[in-house]
Design a protein around this motif. Structure first.
Motif, PDB file in Angstrom:
ATOM      1  N   ARG A   1       0.754  -1.059  -0.044  1.00  0.00           N
ATOM      2  CA  ARG A   1      -0.127  -0.111   0.026  1.00  0.00           C
ATOM      3  C   ARG A   1       0.887   1.281  -0.055  1.00  0.00           C
ATOM      4  O   ARG A   1       0.633   2.405  -0.806  1.00  0.00           O
ATOM      5  CB  ARG A   1      -0.920   0.192   1.182  1.00  0.00           C
ATOM      6  N   ASN A   2       2.179   1.236   0.976  1.00  0.00           N
ATOM      7  CA  ASN A   2       2.834   2.675   0.686  1.00  0.00           C
ATOM      8  C   ASN A   2       3.771   2.584  -0.348  1.00  0.00           C
ATOM      9  O   ASN A   2       3.850   3.739  -0.991  1.00  0.00           O
ATOM     10  CB  ASN A   2       3.901   2.439   1.952  1.00  0.00           C
TER      11      ASN A   2
ATOM     12  N   ARG B   1       1.147   4.174  -3.015  1.00  0.00           N
ATOM     13  CA  ARG B   1       1.160   5.495  -2.636  1.00  0.00           C
ATOM     14  C   ARG B   1       2.264   6.329  -3.383  1.00  0.00           C
ATOM     15  O   ARG B   1       2.175   7.340  -3.762  1.00  0.00           O
ATOM     16  CB  ARG B   1       1.028   5.878  -1.075  1.00  0.00           C
TER      17      ARG B   1
ATOM     18  N   GLU C   1       0.950   9.832  -4.052  1.00  0.00           N
ATOM     19  CA  GLU C   1       0.075  10.115  -2.824  1.00  0.00           C
ATOM     20  C   GLU C   1       1.054  10.398  -1.708  1.00  0.00           C
ATOM     21  O   GLU C   1       2.088  10.098  -1.634  1.00  0.00           O
ATOM     22  CB  GLU C   1      -0.753   8.954  -2.739  1.00  0.00           C
TER      23      GLU C   1
ATOM     24  N   TYR D   1       2.035  10.276   2.233  1.00  0.00           N
ATOM     25  CA  TYR D   1       2.218   9.110   3.217  1.00  0.00           C
ATOM     26  C   TYR D   1       0.735   9.249   4.182  1.00  0.00           C
ATOM     27  O   TYR D   1       0.000  10.432   4.217  1.00  0.00           O
ATOM     28  CB  TYR D   1       3.167   9.569   4.304  1.00  0.00           C
ATOM     29  N   HIS D   2       0.178   8.147   4.636  1.00  0.00           N
ATOM     30  CA  HIS D   2      -1.150   8.089   5.037  1.00  0.00           C
ATOM     31  C   HIS D   2      -1.316   8.793   6.479  1.00  0.00           C
ATOM     32  O   HIS D   2      -2.485   8.938   7.060  1.00  0.00           O
ATOM     33  CB  HIS D   2      -1.733   6.828   4.965  1.00  0.00           C
TER      34      HIS D   2
END
Length: 88
Positions: free
Chosen positions: A21-22, A25, A30, A32-33
């Motif tokens: 997932r990272n 991103r 995108e 960092y969450h």
């Protein structure tokens, strides 16, 4: 040839699903969450490997008791010369 990362986990989803997932991103531009901090070195190295079409290997080095995981992780970081731990 890209480096060594040593980490601990209690669920196999961490180095598989969550790291994927990272990397996605990063590749999609995108952020960092989490609002604090940023992508770790391992995330950036994995994204670069994907961009360059290089192989990625996950090796389980040891199983340990939950109370020993921090100690084991630090011992492996030192003995294996991990270069991808931390942020940056």
């Amino acid at each position: 040839g890209g480096g060594v990362y040593i980490g601990k986990y209690s669920r196999i989803s961490r180095p598989t699903r969550e790291y994927r997932r990272n990397v996605e991103r990063i590749l999609n531009g995108e952020p960092y969450h989490i609002s604090t901090g940023g992508f770790r070195r391992i995330h950036c190295a994995l994204a670069l490997a994907v961009r360059e079409g290089r192989a990625i290997a996950l090796t389980i080095m040891a199983n340990g008791e939950p109370g020993d995981l921090n100690r084991l992780e630090q011992e492996f970081i030192q003995s294996e010369g991990a270069t991808l731990n931390g942020r940056g």
